[in-house]
Every structure is written in structure tokens, then in C-alpha cells.
Scaffold this motif. Structure first.
Motif, PDB file in Angstrom:
ATOM      1  N   VAL A 283       0.828  -1.202   0.000  1.00 50.42           N
ATOM      2  CA  VAL A 283       0.000   0.000   0.000  1.00 50.42           C
ATOM      3  C   VAL A 283       0.864   1.254   0.000  1.00 50.42           C
ATOM      4  O   VAL A 283       0.582   2.210  -0.722  1.00 50.42           O
ATOM      5  N   THR A 284       1.940   1.276   0.789  1.00 53.92           N
ATOM      6  CA  THR A 284       2.765   2.487   0.859  1.00 53.92           C
ATOM      7  C   THR A 284       3.453   2.763  -0.476  1.00 53.92           C
ATOM      8  O   THR A 284       3.542   3.918  -0.892  1.00 53.92           O
ATOM      9  N   ARG A 285       3.915   1.721  -1.153  1.00 59.43           N
ATOM     10  CA  ARG A 285       4.518   1.927  -2.475  1.00 59.43           C
ATOM     11  C   ARG A 285       3.474   2.419  -3.471  1.00 59.43           C
ATOM     12  O   ARG A 285       3.752   3.288  -4.291  1.00 59.43           O
ATOM     13  N   ALA A 286       2.279   1.849  -3.410  1.00 62.98           N
ATOM     14  CA  ALA A 286       1.221   2.259  -4.331  1.00 62.98           C
ATOM     15  C   ALA A 286       0.853   3.724  -4.112  1.00 62.98           C
ATOM     16  O   ALA A 286       0.595   4.458  -5.070  1.00 62.98           O
ATOM     17  N   LYS A 287       0.852   4.161  -2.867  1.00 62.52           N
ATOM     18  CA  LYS A 287       0.527   5.553  -2.573  1.00 62.52           C
ATOM     19  C   LYS A 287       1.612   6.499  -3.072  1.00 62.52           C
ATOM     20  O   LYS A 287       1.344   7.673  -3.322  1.00 62.52           O
ATOM     21  N   GLU A 288       2.825   6.006  -3.230  1.00 64.20           N
ATOM     22  CA  GLU A 288       3.897   6.815  -3.806  1.00 64.20           C
ATOM     23  C   GLU A 288       3.850   6.798  -5.328  1.00 64.20           C
ATOM     24  O   GLU A 288       4.183   7.778  -5.975  1.00 64.20           O
ATOM     25  N   VAL A 289       3.439   5.672  -5.913  1.00 59.52           N
ATOM     26  CA  VAL A 289       3.393   5.527  -7.369  1.00 59.52           C
ATOM     27  C   VAL A 289       2.232   6.319  -7.962  1.00 59.52           C
ATOM     28  O   VAL A 289       2.366   6.906  -9.034  1.00 59.52           O
ATOM     29  N   ARG A 290       1.111   6.367  -7.246  1.00 60.27           N
ATOM     30  CA  ARG A 290      -0.103   6.987  -7.782  1.00 60.27           C
ATOM     31  C   ARG A 290       0.099   8.422  -8.280  1.00 60.27           C
ATOM     32  O   ARG A 290      -0.237   8.720  -9.424  1.00 60.27           O
ATOM     33  N   PRO A 291       0.650   9.353  -7.479  1.00 62.74           N
ATOM     34  CA  PRO A 291       0.792  10.725  -8.000  1.00 62.74           C
ATOM     35  C   PRO A 291       1.751  10.824  -9.176  1.00 62.74           C
ATOM     36  O   PRO A 291       1.539  11.648 -10.084  1.00 62.74           O
ATOM     37  N   LEU A 292       2.774   9.992  -9.207  1.00 62.78           N
ATOM     38  CA  LEU A 292       3.711  10.023 -10.326  1.00 62.78           C
ATOM     39  C   LEU A 292       3.034   9.560 -11.609  1.00 62.78           C
ATOM     40  O   LEU A 292       3.209  10.164 -12.675  1.00 62.78           O
ATOM     41  N   ALA A 293       2.246   8.484 -11.521  1.00 63.69           N
ATOM     42  CA  ALA A 293       1.542   7.971 -12.691  1.00 63.69           C
ATOM     43  C   ALA A 293       0.516   8.982 -13.187  1.00 63.69           C
ATOM     44  O   ALA A 293       0.386   9.216 -14.393  1.00 63.69           O
ATOM     45  N   GLU A 294      -0.187   9.609 -12.261  1.00 65.88           N
ATOM     46  CA  GLU A 294      -1.198  10.594 -12.657  1.00 65.88           C
ATOM     47  C   GLU A 294      -0.543  11.794 -13.344  1.00 65.88           C
ATOM     48  O   GLU A 294      -1.072  12.331 -14.319  1.00 65.88           O
ATOM     49  N   LYS A 295       0.616  12.220 -12.863  1.00 65.22           N
ATOM     50  CA  LYS A 295       1.321  13.340 -13.487  1.00 65.22           C
ATOM     51  C   LYS A 295       1.796  12.977 -14.888  1.00 65.22           C
ATOM     52  O   LYS A 295       1.749  13.813 -15.802  1.00 65.22           O
ATOM     53  N   MET A 296       2.248  11.735 -15.077  1.00 64.72           N
ATOM     54  CA  MET A 296       2.690  11.311 -16.403  1.00 64.72           C
ATOM     55  C   MET A 296       1.524  11.296 -17.392  1.00 64.72           C
ATOM     56  O   MET A 296       1.664  11.728 -18.545  1.00 64.72           O
ATOM     57  N   ILE A 297       0.360  10.827 -16.962  1.00 70.55           N
ATOM     58  CA  ILE A 297      -0.805  10.796 -17.849  1.00 70.55           C
ATOM     59  C   ILE A 297      -1.236  12.217 -18.184  1.00 70.55           C
ATOM     60  O   ILE A 297      -1.539  12.535 -19.342  1.00 70.55           O
ATOM     61  N   THR A 298      -1.244  13.098 -17.187  1.00 67.17           N
ATOM     62  CA  THR A 298      -1.623  14.489 -17.424  1.00 67.17           C
ATOM     63  C   THR A 298      -0.652  15.149 -18.399  1.00 67.17           C
ATOM     64  O   THR A 298      -1.060  15.905 -19.284  1.00 67.17           O
ATOM     65  N   MET A 299       0.642  14.857 -18.242  1.00 70.17           N
ATOM     66  CA  MET A 299       1.632  15.401 -19.164  1.00 70.17           C
ATOM     67  C   MET A 299       1.418  14.862 -20.576  1.00 70.17           C
ATOM     68  O   MET A 299       1.533  15.596 -21.561  1.00 70.17           O
ATOM     69  N   ALA A 300       1.100  13.570 -20.676  1.00 68.20           N
ATOM     70  CA  ALA A 300       0.927  12.945 -21.987  1.00 68.20           C
ATOM     71  C   ALA A 300      -0.315  13.475 -22.703  1.00 68.20           C
ATOM     72  O   ALA A 300      -0.360  13.474 -23.936  1.00 68.20           O
ATOM     73  N   LYS A 301      -1.305  13.954 -21.954  1.00 67.05           N
ATOM     74  CA  LYS A 301      -2.506  14.509 -22.574  1.00 67.05           C
ATOM     75  C   LYS A 301      -2.185  15.784 -23.352  1.00 67.05           C
ATOM     76  O   LYS A 301      -2.871  16.112 -24.311  1.00 67.05           O
TER      77      LYS A 301
ATOM     78  N   CYS B 149      -1.823  -4.502  -2.024  1.00 64.33           N
ATOM     79  CA  CYS B 149      -2.898  -3.906  -2.807  1.00 64.33           C
ATOM     80  C   CYS B 149      -2.586  -4.057  -4.287  1.00 64.33           C
ATOM     81  O   CYS B 149      -1.492  -4.454  -4.671  1.00 64.33           O
ATOM     82  N   ILE B 150      -3.580  -3.720  -5.087  1.00 67.22           N
ATOM     83  CA  ILE B 150      -3.413  -3.665  -6.533  1.00 67.22           C
ATOM     84  C   ILE B 150      -3.643  -2.217  -6.939  1.00 67.22           C
ATOM     85  O   ILE B 150      -4.650  -1.621  -6.561  1.00 67.22           O
ATOM     86  N   ILE B 151      -2.702  -1.650  -7.682  1.00 67.80           N
ATOM     87  CA  ILE B 151      -2.906  -0.324  -8.263  1.00 67.80           C
ATOM     88  C   ILE B 151      -3.111  -0.541  -9.748  1.00 67.80           C
ATOM     89  O   ILE B 151      -2.347  -1.259 -10.390  1.00 67.80           O
ATOM     90  N   GLU B 152      -4.189   0.055 -10.276  1.00 71.45           N
ATOM     91  CA  GLU B 152      -4.537  -0.175 -11.665  1.00 71.45           C
ATOM     92  C   GLU B 152      -5.032   1.104 -12.310  1.00 71.45           C
ATOM     93  O   GLU B 152      -5.464   2.035 -11.625  1.00 71.45           O
TER      94      GLU B 152
END
Length: 124
Positions: free
Chosen positions: A35-53, A108-111
């Protein structure tokens, strides 16, 4: 960049791990982790998608500097970002699974959230 959690690693190792996890998330659509790793990965992934848009040269260079595989970066711009063109955030979901057998770490699963998975969640 990454948050304040140290995750028991040096800063270089932590950044490399998070870059790899974001890359695998975009490559496979979901990953199983703590869970702690997923909570760190989530904002980075969201920023990459926002940048790619944005789909500009600068955003492509920034994404390529972070994502470790060129094919995954291409997939991000060609497939993933257009799917979220009309959505402002909330691209990922964390689903808790329970403790890991070996050390009882909360797993957890982050998807990536898709339209089909949103419809399934509404039906339940």
C-alpha cells in the motif's frame, strides 16, 4: 516528484524503483505491491498521464526522461492518454487485498481506471 516516504531505500534507489513501477503500471495496466509503495506511485503515474494529454514536444521529452521504456512511453501517448482526454484526474485506483503471507505487509493492486471498470463498479 516523489512524496516524503523513504521506503527503506536511498534516494537514488527509491527513484529508480518508482520509475520502474510507473513504467510497469503503464505497460501492464495494473501491478500488485504494498500500500505504501502504491501511494507513492499513484501521483507520479497521474502526473505522467496528465503530461501525456498535452502531447507537446516538451511533454514527450519529460515523459521519456521518467519512463524507462520507449515503447511504454509511446503507448502512453498513443493509447492511454487519449482514453482520459475528457477526464481531469482519477486515472488510477488502489484496491487493498490484505496482508502478505511472509511479513504481513498490507498488499494492494494499483490499476488504471477504464470506462469498463467504472461501469462494473457502478453495477456492484
Amino acid at each position: 516528484m516523489p512524496g516524503t516516504r523513504k521506503l527503506g531505500r536511498t534516494s537514488d534507489h527509491r527513484l529508480a524503483m518508482l520509475r520502474a513501477m510507473v513504467t510497469f503500471l503503464f505497460e501492464n495496466g495494473k501491478i500488485e505491491t504494498t500500500v505504501t509503495r502504491a501511494k507513492e506511485v499513484r501521483p507520479l503515474a497521474e502526473k505522467m498521464i496528465t503530461m501525456a494529454k498535452d502531447n507537446s514536444l516538451a511533454s514527450k521529452r519529460n515523459v521519456m526522461a521518467f519512463v524507462t521504456k520507449e515503447g511504454v512511453a509511446k503507448k502512453l501517448f498513443d493509447e492511454i492518454a487519449p482514453a482520459y482526454a475528457d477526464v481531469n484526474g482519477g486515472y488510477t485506483r488502489i484496491i487493498k487485498k490484505g496482508p502478505r503471507r511472509g511479513d504481513a505487509a498490507e498488499m494492494c493492486i494499483i490499476e488504471l481506471v477504464t470506462k469498463e471498470s467504472k461501469e462494473e463498479a457502478k453495477a456492484e
